[in-house]
Design an enzyme around this catalytic site. Structure first.
Site, PDB file in Angstrom:
ATOM      1  N   TRP A  75       0.844  -1.235  -0.008  1.00  0.00           N
ATOM      2  CA  TRP A  75       0.181   0.032  -0.075  1.00  0.00           C
ATOM      3  C   TRP A  75       0.796   1.350   0.179  1.00  0.00           C
ATOM      4  O   TRP A  75       1.935   1.184   0.795  1.00  0.00           O
ATOM      5  CB  TRP A  75      -0.897   0.046   1.076  1.00  0.00           C
ATOM      6  CG  TRP A  75      -1.924   1.325   1.207  1.00  0.00           C
ATOM      7  CD1 TRP A  75      -2.789   1.664   0.677  1.00  0.00           C
ATOM      8  CD2 TRP A  75      -1.262   2.304   1.934  1.00  0.00           C
ATOM      9  NE1 TRP A  75      -3.294   2.931   1.096  1.00  0.00           N
ATOM     10  CE2 TRP A  75      -2.444   3.455   1.680  1.00  0.00           C
ATOM     11  CE3 TRP A  75      -0.231   2.739   2.807  1.00  0.00           C
ATOM     12  CZ2 TRP A  75      -2.146   4.629   2.306  1.00  0.00           C
ATOM     13  CZ3 TRP A  75      -0.197   4.085   3.170  1.00  0.00           C
ATOM     14  CH2 TRP A  75      -1.023   5.051   2.876  1.00  0.00           C
TER      15      TRP A  75
ATOM     16  N   ASP B  72     -16.014  12.033  -2.204  1.00  0.00           N
ATOM     17  CA  ASP B  72     -15.291  10.985  -1.742  1.00  0.00           C
ATOM     18  C   ASP B  72     -16.156  10.243  -0.678  1.00  0.00           C
ATOM     19  O   ASP B  72     -17.332  10.658  -0.387  1.00  0.00           O
ATOM     20  CB  ASP B  72     -13.860  11.122  -1.608  1.00  0.00           C
ATOM     21  CG  ASP B  72     -13.008  10.008  -1.776  1.00  0.00           C
ATOM     22  OD1 ASP B  72     -12.933   8.950  -1.008  1.00  0.00           O
ATOM     23  OD2 ASP B  72     -12.251   9.818  -2.881  1.00  0.00           O
ATOM     24  N   ASP B  73     -15.495   9.437  -0.043  1.00  0.00           N
ATOM     25  CA  ASP B  73     -16.224   8.657   1.162  1.00  0.00           C
ATOM     26  C   ASP B  73     -17.049   9.472   2.037  1.00  0.00           C
ATOM     27  O   ASP B  73     -16.522  10.621   2.364  1.00  0.00           O
ATOM     28  CB  ASP B  73     -15.112   7.806   1.549  1.00  0.00           C
ATOM     29  CG  ASP B  73     -15.557   6.665   2.456  1.00  0.00           C
ATOM     30  OD1 ASP B  73     -16.580   6.578   2.900  1.00  0.00           O
ATOM     31  OD2 ASP B  73     -14.589   6.063   3.163  1.00  0.00           O
TER      32      ASP B  73
ATOM     33  N   ASP C 180     -14.220   2.210  -5.063  1.00  0.00           N
ATOM     34  CA  ASP C 180     -12.987   1.995  -4.488  1.00  0.00           C
ATOM     35  C   ASP C 180     -13.288   0.430  -3.754  1.00  0.00           C
ATOM     36  O   ASP C 180     -14.279  -0.092  -3.823  1.00  0.00           O
ATOM     37  CB  ASP C 180     -13.342   2.800  -3.259  1.00  0.00           C
ATOM     38  CG  ASP C 180     -11.888   3.059  -2.576  1.00  0.00           C
ATOM     39  OD1 ASP C 180     -11.004   2.443  -2.714  1.00  0.00           O
ATOM     40  OD2 ASP C 180     -11.830   4.047  -1.702  1.00  0.00           O
TER      41      ASP C 180
ATOM     42  N   CYS D 174     -10.340   1.887  -8.098  1.00  0.00           N
ATOM     43  CA  CYS D 174      -9.280   2.100  -6.973  1.00  0.00           C
ATOM     44  C   CYS D 174      -9.529   1.101  -6.002  1.00  0.00           C
ATOM     45  O   CYS D 174     -10.394   0.521  -6.047  1.00  0.00           O
ATOM     46  CB  CYS D 174      -9.973   3.529  -6.250  1.00  0.00           C
ATOM     47  SG  CYS D 174      -9.138   4.085  -4.752  1.00  0.00           S
TER      48      CYS D 174
ATOM     49  N   ASP E  57      -2.457   5.447  -3.097  1.00  0.00           N
ATOM     50  CA  ASP E  57      -2.787   6.569  -2.025  1.00  0.00           C
ATOM     51  C   ASP E  57      -1.878   7.482  -1.744  1.00  0.00           C
ATOM     52  O   ASP E  57      -1.974   8.278  -0.744  1.00  0.00           O
ATOM     53  CB  ASP E  57      -3.499   5.876  -0.878  1.00  0.00           C
ATOM     54  CG  ASP E  57      -5.066   5.649  -0.896  1.00  0.00           C
ATOM     55  OD1 ASP E  57      -5.510   6.104  -1.633  1.00  0.00           O
ATOM     56  OD2 ASP E  57      -5.432   4.942  -0.117  1.00  0.00           O
TER      57      ASP E  57
HETATM   58  C1  DGJ Z   1      -9.146   4.657   0.003  1.00  0.00           C
HETATM   59  C2  DGJ Z   1      -8.847   5.547  -1.609  1.00  0.00           C
HETATM   60  O1  DGJ Z   1      -7.753   5.188  -2.187  1.00  0.00           O
HETATM   61  C3  DGJ Z   1      -8.794   7.110  -1.238  1.00  0.00           C
HETATM   62  O2  DGJ Z   1      -8.774   7.907  -2.202  1.00  0.00           O
HETATM   63  C4  DGJ Z   1     -10.241   7.285  -0.634  1.00  0.00           C
HETATM   64  O3  DGJ Z   1     -11.178   7.221  -1.332  1.00  0.00           O
HETATM   65  C5  DGJ Z   1     -10.475   6.682   0.724  1.00  0.00           C
HETATM   66  N1  DGJ Z   1     -10.401   4.982   0.188  1.00  0.00           N
HETATM   67  C6  DGJ Z   1     -11.663   6.761   1.218  1.00  0.00           C
HETATM   68  O4  DGJ Z   1     -12.059   5.683   2.291  1.00  0.00           O
END
Ligand code: DGJ
Length: 752
Positions: free
Chosen positions: A202, A369-370, A481, A529, A551
């Protein structure tokens, strides 16, 4: 290149696939087994190459044929099986109704097709016109058990690749179990290769690792349920002296997003068997009478002109004949994503404020986003409930999207369709919809559990929730994601003897949901993603033409990540954004121009609240966006060349060149500054040797008073040291560490 052809010898035992540059030859032996004769530079179709099947006595050899020293162990196989004189890892292994695992697949017929058939339910390379490719289907039968195996080979006019897949059909009257079904088995005549893999973790995905092939087995793979950050399903084998500009190399890529294996086995005679396919560990597929199993596709690319050429082959194939839809060839919108700006801490007003500033700077797409749904105020709750949270978004996603559109921007939205928090309405209603083994304590990852996408009713339910949001609001982009690896891979819906099918069925469910969504919303741009680049694989490109690369958004880290990614994936697929400093992952302070100079070799976006920038920084952002809008077709779809590797030194450089060679952009990046450093130059690639080019730096400063020639820039190089120690005034400001420049080249004289 000429139109692809498949030549068949007069005795109908040899099949020669060629496009004039590249040949792939297979041959049917007297026992019906298919052997591999050649893959590499094109050779003439009329010649007989069967002498390359060398048969002579060897100690300890086992021989299936009473009257000869022929042994499968010493024969290059198209689909090796274990247990009858081949001792290498098999490409196919079946447990037959009598419990034996010995198979004997013999060629019974073949078909030649114009074009290339699709693989139902699976991603695959395609043709737009049937003249682009020809496909050979070899039908082999194991007579004893009425089992049929179809090996498919497609050769292309415009790409030096062979696409392969394997299909099994049980024509018998009892079930059989497929324990291994590899998509590709390639037996090479030697082992003089350097194995290049793209590995990491990661936040540092697809770092290049090289090792020399040795006797024994070397492999990369994943059993994490997704292709993973750890290893990418692409491997390159290059000759020792092959570099970016010359030499032979072949690339193996699996067009698949789940558990995979790519393996090289060098035997004690220095022959190499390459296998690529679904990871056989944890896999077993039951075939009832009449049932079929279709493997994913594997692609083998070849060049004798260096690694840049091999990558360009992958880029052409994956960018134009694997990615689909209206976004495939369109320059990608410049977006502002709120994740690093707000994390979970936002409401409608704060989002509109971020979007408003982005719009002022020229950003085209705002991505939420989230955190917008259910009870999702942190990562412990709400996942799976795809309904806007009314406390944060009183007017729902539809209301927010109206306001964003009112600003003159498009809007995009984040989903994580495959996952659920136990603290969610979805889980409370359907506790058996997750993957888990009854009686065992299941693992969470980031507090979430994996929905059982092997079950249609689960996929249907998620589809319905997503459609509800998408039908209601005006959205033009989805970020899909996936934030954990899969454990406890057991489905409540499958019988015991089919549990090892769960991981593959899960991925088929993911593909199914993607397919339904892209068919229903063809205008929406999908970006895949998985905690950054945990599922950045060829399979995903079939559904989502771009992927969030990592990330880790620090520009220096991104040099390695994007450089490694570029070996197989086109720039149009590489999600890259400018983020704030100090960077949230590594706390580094990279100047704004370098952050943008890295992100523009990708899809280019902003991952911060632009309201936090000073006026002069905002002016820089406006200029970056103007620059990107003017040049994104070239940057995303031009011919890409790697020039200097971050894995080897302090300077990274790469460039893109337009197809007609009239325009090019060079990205040059120096990680650390050193005092009194030597002068430096970098040799460019892909220019027209007989044309002169004006060269400007991104600040619009001319590089030289004269326009250098293409051959001068490619052979003598571009001087990159001027201005760095103050010798030549080419820029307004000097930087220390993490400096970079773009050089913009435009041809000035007509071609000779
Ligand atoms: C992981 C993604 O890679 C991020 O860009 C973001 O969307 C987060 N998750 C949100 O939880």
């Amino acid at each position: 290149m000429m139109n692809p052809q498949i030549y068949i010898s007069a005795d109908e035992t040899t099949f020669h696939l060629t496009n004039g540059e590249f040949s792939y030859i297979l041959h049917c032996l007297p026992d019906g087994h298919l052997m591999h004769l050649w893959s590499g530079k094109a050779v003439r179709p009329e010649a007989d190459y069967t002498c390359f099947h060398e048969v002579f006595p060897r100690p300890m050899t086992s021989c299936p044929d009473a009257d000869s020293w022929y042994s499968r162990e010493h024969t290059a196989q198209e689909c090796g099986t274990f247990g009858s004189s081949d001792f290498r890892t098999p490409a196919i292994e079946i447990t037959h109704p009598d419990g034996s695992t010995l198979s004997d697949f013999q060629l019974t017929s073949w078909n030649i097709l114009d074009g290339k058939p699709a693989l139902p339910g699976l991603p695959a390379v395609y043709c737009e016109d049937s003249s682009e490719a020809k496909t050979l289907e070899c039908i082999l039968t194991d007579q004893k058990n009425s089992l049929e195996m179809v090996l498919s080979y497609t050769i292309f006019r415009d790409h030096n690749v062979i696409a392969r897949n394997t299909r099994l059909i049980n024509h018998g009257d009892a079930p059989v179990y497929a324990d291994t079904v590899q998509s590709l088995c390639l037996d090479l005549p030697d082992s003089d290769y350097v194995w290049m893999q793209f590995s990491g973790a990661w936040g540092r995905e697809r770092h290049l690792r090289n090792r020399t092939l040795e006797q024994g087995i070397q492999s990369v793979g994943s059993r994490r349920g997704h292709s993973s950050h750890n290893h990418n399903p692409v491997v390159i084998l290059r000759r020792e002296h092959t570099d970016e500009v010359q030499g032979e190399a072949l690339g193996i890529a699996l067009v698949y997003s789940g558990n995979f294996l790519i393996q090289a086995e060098v035997d004690t005679y220095d022959k190499t068997r390459i296998l690529a396919g679904i990871h056989p560990d944890g896999f077993r597929w039951k075939l009832e009478p009449g049932e079929q199993f279709q493997s994913p596709e594997a692609v083998m690319a070849w060049t004798d002109q260096g690694l840049n050429r091999l990558s360009q082959t992958f880029h052409g194939l994956f960018g134009r004949r694997l990615a689909r839809g209206c976004w495939r060839d369109r320059p990608r919108p410049i977006l502002n994503n709120n994740w690093e700006a707000t994390m979970f801490d936002f409401d409608e007003e704060s989002l509109v404020k971020i979007a408003g500033k982005a719009k002022e700077c020229g950003v085209e797409l705002f991505v939420l986003d989230d955190g917008w749904f259910g009870a999702r105020r942190n990562d412990k709750a709400g996942l799976g409930d795809w309904v806007a949270n009314p406390e944060l978004l009183p007017n729902g996603i539809a209301g927010l999207s109206k306001r964003i559109r009112g600003l003159g921007m498009e809007m995009g939205l984040w989903f994580e369709p495959e996952m659920v928090n136990k603290d969610s309405n979805l889980y409370r209603a359907h506790p058996d919809w997750i993957l888990e083994v009854p009686g065992r304590t299941g693992c969470h990852g980031r507090n979430q559990f994996v929905l059982d996408f092997s079950r249609k009713e689960v996929v249907d339910a998620v589809y319905d929730m997503m459609c509800h949001v998408l039908d209601d609001a005006d959205l033009s982009y989805i970020k899909w994601d996936m934030n954990r690896s899969i454990t406890d891979c057991w489905s409540h819906a499958l019988p015991a003897d089919r549990q090892k099918e769960t991981a593959h069925r899960y991925i088929l469910g993911v593909y199914d949901l993607y397919e339904r969504l892209i068919q229903r919303y063809p205008q929406i741009l999908f970006e895949s993603c998985a905690s950054g680049g945990g599922r950045f694989d060829p399979g995903m490109l079939y559904y989502a033409p771009q992927a969030w690369c990592s990330d880790d958004s620090d520009a220096v880290e991104r040099l390695s990540i994007q450089y490694g990614t570029s070996y197989a994936y086109p720039l149009s697929s590489i999600g890259a954004h400018v983020s704030e400093v100090p960077n949230q992952q590594v706390y580094r302070n990279v100047p704004l121009h370098t952050r943008a100079n890295v992100a523009c070799f990708g899809t280019h976006g902003y991952e911060l609240d632009l309201n936090s920038l000073a006026p002069e920084e905002l002016e820089q952002v406006r200029e970056q966006i103007r620059f990107m809008k003017d040049n994104r077709r070239l940057l995303q779809f031009g011919t890409f060349y790697r020039l200097s590797s971050p894995f080897e030194g302090n300077v990274t450089a790469w460039m893109v060149v337009s197809e007609d060679q009239t325009e090019a952009i060079v990205g040059w990046y120096r990680t650390l500054s050193h005092v009194n450093q030597p002068t430096s130059r970098i040799r460019l690639q892909g220019l027209h040797p007989d044309r002169q080019y004006t060269v400007m730096t991104e600040g619009r400063h001319p590089y030289r008073t004269h326009a250098p020639w293409g051959d001068e820039l490619m052979h003598m190089g571009l001087i990159t040291s001027d201005g760095l120690s103050g010798q030549v005034e080419t820029r307004d400001k000097y930087y220390g560490d993490f400096d970079s420049r773009l050089y913009l080249l435009r041809a000035v004289t007509p071609a000779a």
